[in-house]
Write an enzyme that holds these catalytic residues in place. Sequence first.
Site, PDB file in Angstrom:
ATOM      1  N   CYS A   2      -0.960  -6.216   4.593  1.00 27.36           N
ATOM      2  CA  CYS A   2      -0.764  -7.659   4.770  1.00 27.36           C
ATOM      3  C   CYS A   2      -0.342  -8.019   6.194  1.00 27.36           C
ATOM      4  O   CYS A   2       0.330  -7.242   6.867  1.00 27.36           O
ATOM      5  CB  CYS A   2       0.320  -8.142   3.820  1.00 27.36           C
ATOM      6  SG  CYS A   2      -0.032  -7.764   2.116  1.00 27.36           S
ATOM      7  N   ARG A  27      -5.731  -4.175  10.053  1.00 28.96           N
ATOM      8  CA  ARG A  27      -4.741  -3.546   9.177  1.00 28.96           C
ATOM      9  C   ARG A  27      -5.275  -3.379   7.757  1.00 28.96           C
ATOM     10  O   ARG A  27      -4.667  -2.680   6.960  1.00 28.96           O
ATOM     11  CB  ARG A  27      -3.463  -4.383   9.147  1.00 28.96           C
ATOM     12  CG  ARG A  27      -2.801  -4.493  10.511  1.00 28.96           C
ATOM     13  CD  ARG A  27      -1.705  -5.518  10.479  1.00 28.96           C
ATOM     14  NE  ARG A  27      -0.590  -5.100   9.672  1.00 28.96           N
ATOM     15  CZ  ARG A  27       0.511  -4.540  10.145  1.00 28.96           C
ATOM     16  NH1 ARG A  27       0.622  -4.316  11.426  1.00 28.96           N
ATOM     17  NH2 ARG A  27       1.485  -4.197   9.355  1.00 28.96           N
ATOM     18  N   TRP A  74      -3.289  -7.720   1.214  1.00 30.55           N
ATOM     19  CA  TRP A  74      -3.802  -6.463   0.667  1.00 30.55           C
ATOM     20  C   TRP A  74      -3.169  -6.361  -0.712  1.00 30.55           C
ATOM     21  O   TRP A  74      -1.955  -6.212  -0.830  1.00 30.55           O
ATOM     22  CB  TRP A  74      -3.389  -5.299   1.566  1.00 30.55           C
ATOM     23  CG  TRP A  74      -4.040  -3.998   1.239  1.00 30.55           C
ATOM     24  CD1 TRP A  74      -5.294  -3.575   1.595  1.00 30.55           C
ATOM     25  CD2 TRP A  74      -3.453  -2.917   0.505  1.00 30.55           C
ATOM     26  NE1 TRP A  74      -5.510  -2.306   1.126  1.00 30.55           N
ATOM     27  CE2 TRP A  74      -4.415  -1.887   0.462  1.00 30.55           C
ATOM     28  CE3 TRP A  74      -2.225  -2.719  -0.118  1.00 30.55           C
ATOM     29  CZ2 TRP A  74      -4.181  -0.674  -0.189  1.00 30.55           C
ATOM     30  CZ3 TRP A  74      -1.983  -1.517  -0.763  1.00 30.55           C
ATOM     31  CH2 TRP A  74      -2.958  -0.499  -0.787  1.00 30.55           C
ATOM     32  N   ASN A  99       4.925 -10.384   3.249  1.00 30.50           N
ATOM     33  CA  ASN A  99       4.490  -8.986   3.288  1.00 30.50           C
ATOM     34  C   ASN A  99       5.535  -8.172   2.550  1.00 30.50           C
ATOM     35  O   ASN A  99       6.737  -8.420   2.706  1.00 30.50           O
ATOM     36  CB  ASN A  99       4.440  -8.457   4.728  1.00 30.50           C
ATOM     37  CG  ASN A  99       3.265  -9.005   5.507  1.00 30.50           C
ATOM     38  OD1 ASN A  99       2.479  -9.779   4.993  1.00 30.50           O
ATOM     39  ND2 ASN A  99       3.170  -8.595   6.767  1.00 30.50           N
ATOM     40  N   GLY A 100       5.099  -7.170   1.798  1.00 36.15           N
ATOM     41  CA  GLY A 100       6.063  -6.303   1.116  1.00 36.15           C
ATOM     42  C   GLY A 100       5.956  -6.442  -0.389  1.00 36.15           C
ATOM     43  O   GLY A 100       4.974  -6.975  -0.915  1.00 36.15           O
ATOM     44  N   GLU A 478      -8.107  17.228   7.616  1.00 34.82           N
ATOM     45  CA  GLU A 478      -8.248  15.972   8.352  1.00 34.82           C
ATOM     46  C   GLU A 478      -9.737  15.580   8.467  1.00 34.82           C
ATOM     47  O   GLU A 478     -10.088  14.409   8.330  1.00 34.82           O
ATOM     48  CB  GLU A 478      -7.594  16.119   9.735  1.00 34.82           C
ATOM     49  CG  GLU A 478      -7.806  14.974  10.704  1.00 34.82           C
ATOM     50  CD  GLU A 478      -7.261  13.625  10.243  1.00 34.82           C
ATOM     51  OE1 GLU A 478      -6.597  13.548   9.197  1.00 34.82           O
ATOM     52  OE2 GLU A 478      -7.543  12.633  10.938  1.00 34.82           O
ATOM     53  N   LYS A 482     -11.312  12.137   7.026  1.00 32.00           N
ATOM     54  CA  LYS A 482     -12.070  11.177   7.855  1.00 32.00           C
ATOM     55  C   LYS A 482     -13.384  10.827   7.166  1.00 32.00           C
ATOM     56  O   LYS A 482     -13.769   9.669   7.094  1.00 32.00           O
ATOM     57  CB  LYS A 482     -12.394  11.763   9.248  1.00 32.00           C
ATOM     58  CG  LYS A 482     -11.254  11.877  10.226  1.00 32.00           C
ATOM     59  CD  LYS A 482     -10.734  10.581  10.775  1.00 32.00           C
ATOM     60  CE  LYS A 482      -9.682  10.011   9.896  1.00 32.00           C
ATOM     61  NZ  LYS A 482      -8.314  10.178  10.181  1.00 32.00           N
ATOM     62  N   HIS A 501     -11.776  31.256  -5.425  1.00 31.77           N
ATOM     63  CA  HIS A 501     -10.854  30.931  -6.521  1.00 31.77           C
ATOM     64  C   HIS A 501     -11.174  29.581  -7.142  1.00 31.77           C
ATOM     65  O   HIS A 501     -10.320  28.984  -7.791  1.00 31.77           O
ATOM     66  CB  HIS A 501      -9.406  30.973  -6.028  1.00 31.77           C
ATOM     67  CG  HIS A 501      -9.009  32.328  -5.520  1.00 31.77           C
ATOM     68  ND1 HIS A 501      -8.935  33.429  -6.344  1.00 31.77           N
ATOM     69  CD2 HIS A 501      -8.707  32.767  -4.280  1.00 31.77           C
ATOM     70  CE1 HIS A 501      -8.595  34.493  -5.625  1.00 31.77           C
ATOM     71  NE2 HIS A 501      -8.458  34.113  -4.357  1.00 31.77           N
ATOM     72  N   LYS A 600      -4.396  -0.134   7.402  1.00 33.39           N
ATOM     73  CA  LYS A 600      -3.997   0.617   8.592  1.00 33.39           C
ATOM     74  C   LYS A 600      -2.533   1.023   8.521  1.00 33.39           C
ATOM     75  O   LYS A 600      -2.163   2.142   8.824  1.00 33.39           O
ATOM     76  CB  LYS A 600      -4.246  -0.258   9.829  1.00 33.39           C
ATOM     77  CG  LYS A 600      -3.854   0.383  11.142  1.00 33.39           C
ATOM     78  CD  LYS A 600      -4.806   1.513  11.463  1.00 33.39           C
ATOM     79  CE  LYS A 600      -4.341   2.374  12.609  1.00 33.39           C
ATOM     80  NZ  LYS A 600      -5.024   3.673  12.610  1.00 33.39           N
TER      81      LYS A 600
HETATM   82  C1  G6P Z   1      -2.531   4.756   6.383  1.00 29.94           C
HETATM   83  C2  G6P Z   1      -3.545   4.848   7.502  1.00 29.94           C
HETATM   84  C3  G6P Z   1      -3.673   6.281   7.969  1.00 29.94           C
HETATM   85  C4  G6P Z   1      -2.322   6.832   8.369  1.00 29.94           C
HETATM   86  C5  G6P Z   1      -1.292   6.670   7.248  1.00 29.94           C
HETATM   87  C6  G6P Z   1       0.118   6.967   7.745  1.00 29.94           C
HETATM   88  O1  G6P Z   1      -3.004   5.416   5.250  1.00 29.94           O
HETATM   89  O2  G6P Z   1      -4.807   4.377   7.067  1.00 29.94           O
HETATM   90  O3  G6P Z   1      -4.543   6.338   9.080  1.00 29.94           O
HETATM   91  O4  G6P Z   1      -2.450   8.182   8.679  1.00 29.94           O
HETATM   92  O5  G6P Z   1      -1.280   5.319   6.777  1.00 29.94           O
HETATM   93  O6  G6P Z   1       0.456   5.997   8.697  1.00 29.94           O
HETATM   94  P1  G6P Z   1       1.488   6.200   9.870  1.00 29.94           P
HETATM   95  O7  G6P Z   1       1.473   4.888  10.606  1.00 29.94           O
HETATM   96  O8  G6P Z   1       2.816   6.467   9.229  1.00 29.94           O
HETATM   97  O9  G6P Z   1       1.027   7.327  10.700  1.00 29.94           O
END
Ligand code: G6P
Length: 605
Positions: A2, A27, A74, A99-100, A478, A482, A501, A600
Amino acid sequence: MCGIVGAVAKRNVVPVMLEGLKRLEYRGYDSCGIALCTEGHLERSRSTSRVAELEKQVNGRHLSGFLGIAHTRWATHGAPTTDNAHPHFSGERIALVHNGIIENHAVLRAELEAKGYVFSSQTDTEVIAHLIDSLYQGDLLKAVQSAVTRLRGAFAIAVICRDEPQRMVGARQGSPLVVGIGENEHFLASDALALAGTTDRIVYLEEGDTVDISLNDCHIYDAQGRPAPREVRVVSVYAGVSELGPYRHFMQKEIFEQPRAISDTLQGLAGISPELFGDGALPILQQTDSILILACGTSYYAGLTAKYWMESIARIPVEVEIASEYRYRDSVPSPNRLVVTISQSGETADTLAALRHARDLGMNRSLTICNVATSAMVRECALSYITRAGVEIGVASTKAFTTQLTALFLLSLVIAKIRGRLTPEQEAAHMKSLRHLPVAVSAVLALEPQIIAWAEDFSRHNDALFLGRGIHYPIALEGALKLKEISYIHAEAYPAGELKHGPLALVTDKMPVVTIAPNDDLLEKLKSNMQEVRARGGQLYVFADSDTRIMSQEGIHVIRMPENYGQLSPILHVIPLQLLAYHTALVRGTDVDKPRNLAKSVTVE
Ligand code: G6P
């Protein structure tokens, strides 16, 4: 997640608020809205589409006003519908964005319904609007201040009232909120970035603060209601941040910014010293006998990678925990443990809660690797290292990750030095590798054309496996993250030795298997694992160090990495995986910078 923008000015605030919402789009959100106080009444426009659609609606209705609040939502409580979108109204009088999460919303809702309030949404937010209205006696600040004492959970709010058309009140508890100071105008926003181009004079509110803004005044009060002077900072780092330049997406731009981001993160590095992490670092690190790393998402994978460095270079035991698990787990604290949080935003709710949980357990020594110097995480940790990745807009984290790794490598070296495990020769060699790192990263980025050729193949699959061993296993994790985040291809990562396994059962000629093949001690083992895949018809896509002698052949596609980078190899090997995910998503036509359902900065639990 948000986003909030609010403005009180002598001019029409609609353009400022729409621009602010656009800057917050990165975000992640699923609905948006705007409310204005105009000619003695409140007007509102909301959309379950993008901000551009909201803009059309607002322009179509010729909405304008000198006082307004706007929001990107969101969804948490209630589906992403127009009724659930913010701003929420209480009758014709109060409008609010939030927000929250309000944890005690059900109790408050029952109480307000008993008083005759009728709810028009399923959100936890609407209770705040009605609660403020129920307490309103001609002074919005007082009503907000008494309402927030009833709220449990996390919130940042901006509130306007039809009866006070030149005033806006905000409050923060657990979610960020800033005040923008202009010439005879003031703004509220959940992120200073929303106000870029409008004002660069920013006040970061602290936990428990309320703020009362009008054209010429800005009064801030602490949790006890006492006037609280807060520093006005000039924030200029955001200039041009929203420009794409020659790139198609922010993710692509940010992937290519990595050489610069890493060199900025290493800026001024003259040697390995504890002060890199803050003035009081030496005594804290000297007393540290083990490390607990707490983080979420990509930052968690940075932590997993760092464990390998710290244990091998500094010989210190390291545990890495997913913050949302740790905060509720019955764990065993250790008084001499250093708690290290890793966070791009510095506002991730679970990571902050995990840090506080560790502190409640008596672990007071804390250090954060964070990309936002003004964030709650930095404020709450004794020590910090600010990565200088610059603002990261793409939801899928890229340059934040490689700069986190750079900072974590430095931390490993600092701890090694304090523990007498770093000779001057080793230090000099590491410094040389670090200085050369941006150039090495640039050389990997030059592999893009070869990766584009692979992306076409990947885009036709619905599943992919990623294999890595040792310190490259978190890099495989990672890479899989992605790919799934932005191309929606189901991807899983395994340490290659685990294949037999379980995951080997999935391998057929339809399964692409991405393999990270650095020339390290585990190379021969990895080659055997690759044979296990080939024997089942699996298609291998291998990123191999140039000196591994892995050749392209039937069912084995190879891209050669320009150089073997020793202990820093994970930083180089993640880059082709970022590019592979990006180009696969491009072929599939997904919304790369704003993937569905993701945010984000995850400021709610
Ligand atoms: C969200 C973002 C990720 C990020 C994660 C942790 O899921 O989409 O890209 O790695 O939050 O966020 P931070 O700001 O704590 O690294």
